[in-house]
Design an enzyme around this catalytic site. Structure first.
Site, PDB file in Angstrom:
ATOM      1  CE  LYS A 194      -3.589   2.246   2.752  1.00 18.03           C
ATOM      2  NZ  LYS A 194      -4.404   2.114   3.960  1.00 18.03           N
ATOM      3  CE  LYS A 247      -5.927   1.859  -0.267  1.00 15.43           C
ATOM      4  NZ  LYS A 247      -6.389   1.914   1.089  1.00 15.43           N
TER       5      LYS A 247
HETATM    6  C1  PBG Z   1      -7.108   3.307   5.801  1.00 13.34           C
HETATM    7  C2  PBG Z   1      -7.542   3.056   4.415  1.00 13.34           C
HETATM    8  C3  PBG Z   1      -7.429   4.002   3.376  1.00 13.34           C
HETATM    9  C4  PBG Z   1      -8.029   3.414   2.265  1.00 13.34           C
HETATM   10  C5  PBG Z   1      -8.494   2.140   2.624  1.00 13.34           C
HETATM   11  N1  PBG Z   1      -8.156   1.923   3.968  1.00 13.34           N
HETATM   12  C6  PBG Z   1      -6.911   5.408   3.374  1.00 13.34           C
HETATM   13  C7  PBG Z   1      -5.571   5.720   3.846  1.00 13.34           C
HETATM   14  O1  PBG Z   1      -4.688   4.882   3.966  1.00 13.34           O
HETATM   15  O2  PBG Z   1      -5.381   6.893   4.139  1.00 13.34           O
HETATM   16  C8  PBG Z   1      -8.153   4.108   0.945  1.00 13.34           C
HETATM   17  C9  PBG Z   1      -9.132   3.601  -0.012  1.00 13.34           C
HETATM   18  C10 PBG Z   1      -9.452   4.501  -1.145  1.00 13.34           C
HETATM   19  O3  PBG Z   1      -8.832   5.557  -1.374  1.00 13.34           O
HETATM   20  O4  PBG Z   1     -10.385   4.151  -1.873  1.00 13.34           O
HETATM   21  N2  PBG Z   1      -6.579   2.358   6.571  1.00 13.34           N
END
Ligand code: PBG
Length: 325
Positions: A194, A247
């Site tokens: 991520k 992601k």
């Molecule tokens: C947080 C989380 C995020 C997303 C999914 N889980 C945001 C972040 O890390 O700030 C983002 C998903 C999206 O942008 O569609 N744990």
């Protein structure tokens, strides 16, 4: 000219025969945003067509999606500031609306697959995924909270937990705690790679969960790095993850492919909020054909190697698919 690749493109029938990648409603997990209360449906400003629902309306939305063939849902709660604190205590309060909603979804739709997010940010007054002390995001000290959150979500009936904070040792810790509490069948989809991305902003608007200070660069990955994703994937594999997730998806198709080529676990990709917003915004301006841009993006994610796609487009895709049958 003996070789004429165009022969295999000459008609729709032949093009369909030689098509290497096909999307199916079965590939998708639809992320959904949940609110407390009753009869609430509030559109997310930066995500036209995406709403925050109270549980009663969320159940209706899930029923509509189930009828379209979408059967997996990743539910994210939006908490008011008044429920947030430094230690995310609301996340494992057994009476909290998020856990109650998971119970209801599983009660009314036992065949639906419910995924949850294991991270502190929606419940944290600091807006970070971990405990914050003197501006530092703590790694090991956050584990106990994540363990409590994971047990509470498993107890509510979640089928898949998504540790999403990109810190170290989460998957192994959560796996052990789940097993100790008898939740051996609860799966883990690890947010393996991520990235600290600009594409999460609409999601943070939806949940009002942006960090109050600083950014997430000491835990989420640097967009410049690919090999580091292999280290993360190896650890998640060893720690017992059932799926490896990348992601965002579109700016990281190479990472999807890299994990696909190097691992045997199923690869998931999260087509995030900003990727949805970009297509919707340009389609609204008449600059892109939104439907075609959506299909092409989703196809590229699958072609790169993702067998599971988390996407806000899932319902629209399923609707189109049904119409074309
Ligand atoms: C947080 C989380 C995020 C997303 C999914 N889980 C945001 C972040 O890390 O700030 C983002 C998903 C999206 O942008 O569609 N744990």
């Amino acid at each position: 000219m003996l070789r004429r690749p165009r022969r295999n493109r000459k008609s729709e029938v032949i093009r369909n025969m030689v098509e290497e990648t096909r999307l199916s409603v079965k590939d998708f997990i639809l992320p959904l945003f949940l609110l407390d209360g009753k009869n609430q449906q509030i559109e997310v400003n930066s995500m036209p067509g995406i709403y925050r629902f109270s549980t009663d309306l969320l159940l209706k939305e899930i029923e509509t999606c189930m009828n379209l063939g979408i059967r997996a849902f990743d539910i994210f709660p939006a908490y008011p500031e008044s429920k947030k604190d430094k230690t995310a205590t609301e996340s494992f309060n057994p009476d909290t609306f998020y856990l109650k909603a998971i119970e209801s979804v599983k009660k009314y739709f036992p065949e639906a697959c419910v995924m949850t997010d294991v991270a502190m940010d929606p419940y944290s007054s600091d807006g970070h995924d971990g405990l914050v002390l003197d501006g530092k995001i703590l790694n090991d000290e956050t584990l106990e909270i994540l363990g409590k959150m994971a047990i509470a979500q498993a107890q509510a009936g979640a089928d898949i937990l998504g540790p999403s904070d990109m810190m170290d040792g989460r998957v192994g810790y959560i796996r052990t705690v789940l097993d100790e509490h008898g939740y051996k069948d609860v799966s883990i989809m690890s947010y393996t790679a991520k990235y600290a991305s600009a594409f999460y902003n609409p999601f943070r608007d939806a949940l009002d969960s942006a960090p109050k200070a600083g950014d997430k660069k000491t835990y989420q990955m640097d967009p410049a790095n690919a090999k580091e994703a292999l280290i993360e994937a190896e650890l998640d594999y060893q720690e017992g993850a059932d799926f490896l997730m990348v992601k965002p998806a579109l700016a990281y198709l190479d990472i999807i492919k890299l994990l696909k080529d190097n691992h045997t676990l199923p690869i998931a990709a999260y087509n995030v909020s900003g990727e949805y917003a970009m297509i919707k915004a340009s389609a609204a301006n008449g600059w892109l054909d939104g439907e075609r841009a959506m299909l092409e993006s989703l196809l590229s994610i699958k072609r790169a190697g993702a067998s599971v796609i988390l996407s806000y487009f899932a319902k629209e895709f399923a609707y189109l698919q049904q119409q074309s049958q």
